[in-house]
Design a protein around this motif. Structure first.
Motif, mmCIF file in Angstrom:
data_model
loop_
_atom_site.group_PDB
_atom_site.id
_atom_site.type_symbol
_atom_site.label_atom_id
_atom_site.label_comp_id
_atom_site.label_asym_id
_atom_site.label_seq_id
_atom_site.Cartn_x
_atom_site.Cartn_y
_atom_site.Cartn_z
ATOM 1 N N ARG A 98 0.923 -1.317 0.027
ATOM 2 C CA ARG A 98 -0.016 0.129 0.051
ATOM 3 C C ARG A 98 0.801 1.060 0.031
ATOM 4 O O ARG A 98 1.709 1.269 0.703
ATOM 5 N N VAL A 99 0.353 2.311 -0.805
ATOM 6 C CA VAL A 99 1.183 3.498 -0.723
ATOM 7 C C VAL A 99 0.310 4.576 0.078
ATOM 8 O O VAL A 99 -0.748 4.382 -0.059
ATOM 9 N N GLN A 100 0.903 4.973 1.081
ATOM 10 C CA GLN A 100 0.049 6.170 1.700
ATOM 11 C C GLN A 100 0.707 7.532 1.706
ATOM 12 O O GLN A 100 2.020 7.495 1.901
ATOM 13 N N THR A 101 0.056 8.310 1.350
ATOM 14 C CA THR A 101 0.591 9.826 1.200
ATOM 15 C C THR A 101 0.143 10.732 2.273
ATOM 16 O O THR A 101 -0.850 10.715 2.758
ATOM 17 N N ALA A 102 1.013 11.528 2.618
ATOM 18 C CA ALA A 102 0.879 12.483 3.713
ATOM 19 C C ALA A 102 0.178 13.654 3.423
ATOM 20 O O ALA A 102 -0.354 14.399 3.969
ATOM 21 N N ILE A 103 0.009 13.935 1.938
ATOM 22 C CA ILE A 103 -0.699 14.802 1.217
ATOM 23 C C ILE A 103 -1.777 14.140 0.683
ATOM 24 O O ILE A 103 -1.320 12.901 -0.356
ATOM 25 N N GLU A 104 -2.864 14.450 0.857
ATOM 26 C CA GLU A 104 -3.870 13.538 -0.055
ATOM 27 C C GLU A 104 -4.033 13.708 -1.373
ATOM 28 O O GLU A 104 -4.189 14.596 -1.895
ATOM 29 N N MET A 105 -4.168 12.390 -1.973
ATOM 30 C CA MET A 105 -4.517 12.293 -3.442
ATOM 31 C C MET A 105 -4.964 11.060 -3.525
ATOM 32 O O MET A 105 -4.518 9.757 -4.013
ATOM 33 N N ARG A 106 -6.181 10.804 -3.267
ATOM 34 C CA ARG A 106 -7.226 9.806 -3.247
ATOM 35 C C ARG A 106 -7.268 8.864 -4.296
ATOM 36 O O ARG A 106 -7.438 7.571 -4.138
ATOM 37 N N GLN A 107 -7.134 9.379 -5.504
ATOM 38 C CA GLN A 107 -7.361 8.537 -6.689
ATOM 39 C C GLN A 107 -5.997 7.778 -6.817
ATOM 40 O O GLN A 107 -5.975 6.924 -7.735
#
Ligand code: UDP
Length: 235
Positions: A98-107
């Motif tokens: 899973r990649v999780q980003t600290a700045i949202e980019m839900r797509q």
């Protein structure tokens, strides 16, 4: 399982380590080599969290004359490219990630949620953290320290292009001496430049050991997790 020293590790991979000899962008062959080793580590039963850098595309401080926050936003976006490249390579090898980003980019990826990240790790998924801390003026080394503290990683494996910490740049000074062990105070007082002071302070205050090692031999990752003394250990 008995052959491993660490159960949950934070692996920090700088952007440069993913660029190979070209020094810029993503080198697929290099990424695949690193993924092969990460797969071996995963097969040993180690829970693996990864923070990727972005310096192979852009660093905030490269934006001379630019607004620093904008330049840092660009740097954080660069880490997402690396995270997706690494994710693709790992999944090709059959590893759930899973990649999780600290700045949202839900797509594109999940937003960073600590409890979810820990759950993924418990289920044997590799979690790749992108966008650093989500804030300008920080580095991905600091993000690795922060996330390591949050997810209770036992150690940070700091992959570099040199095989440890030296008293001067070994690429320039042939007599540079490598340290086997250092304290965080040494790193801070001697300004050794292995990581920024924010990252070093965070690790010092939260008792998170760091092992700095060279990724030029990707086998090093496995050796360290099996308990061999490689690179420079900072605690
Ligand atoms: N960055 C940021 N906040 C963070 C992490 C990174 O603003 O929490 C930006 C910063 O501009 C940095 C760039 O992202 O220069 C790439 O990260 P870094 O330089 O740490 O990557 P590395 O040197 O590990 O490839």
């Amino acid at each position: 399982m008995s052959e491993i020293k660490y159960k949950r590790v934070m692996l920090k991979i700088s952007g440069e380590a993913l660029a190979g000899d070209q020094k810029h962008g993503l080198n697929t062959e290099t990424v695949n080599k690193i993924s092969d080793k990460i797969k071996e580590l995963h097969d040993l039963g180690v829970e693996i969290a990864i923070v990727v850098g972005g310096g192979n595309f852009w660093r905030g401080r490269s934006g001379k004359g630019m607004d620093r926050t904008t330049a840092d936003h660009m740097g954080m976006l660069a880490t997402v490219i690396n995270a997706l490249g690494l994710q693709d390579s790992l999944e090709y090898r059959g590893i759930p990630t899973r990649v999780q980003t600290a700045i949202e980019m839900r797509q594109i990826a999940e937003p960073y949620i600590r409890r979810k990240a820990v759950r993924h790790l418990e289920k044997g998924r590799i979690v790749i953290f992108a966008c650093g801390t989500g804030n300008p003026y920080f580095s991905t080394d600091t993000a690795a320290a922060l996330r390591a503290a949050e997810i209770d990683a036992e150690v940070i494996l700091l992959a570099k292009n040199v095989d440890g910490v030296y008293d001067s740049d070994p690429n320039i000074n042939p007599n540079a001496v490598k340290f086997d062990k250092l304290s965080f105070l040494d790193v801070l007082n001697k300004e050794l430049g292995v990581m920024d002071s924010t990252a070093a302070s965070l690790c010092k205050d939260n008792n998170i050991p760091i092992i700095v090692f060279g990724l030029n031999d990707p086998d090093n990752i496995i050796r360290i997790v099996k308990g061999e003394n490689i690179g420079t250990s900072i605690r």
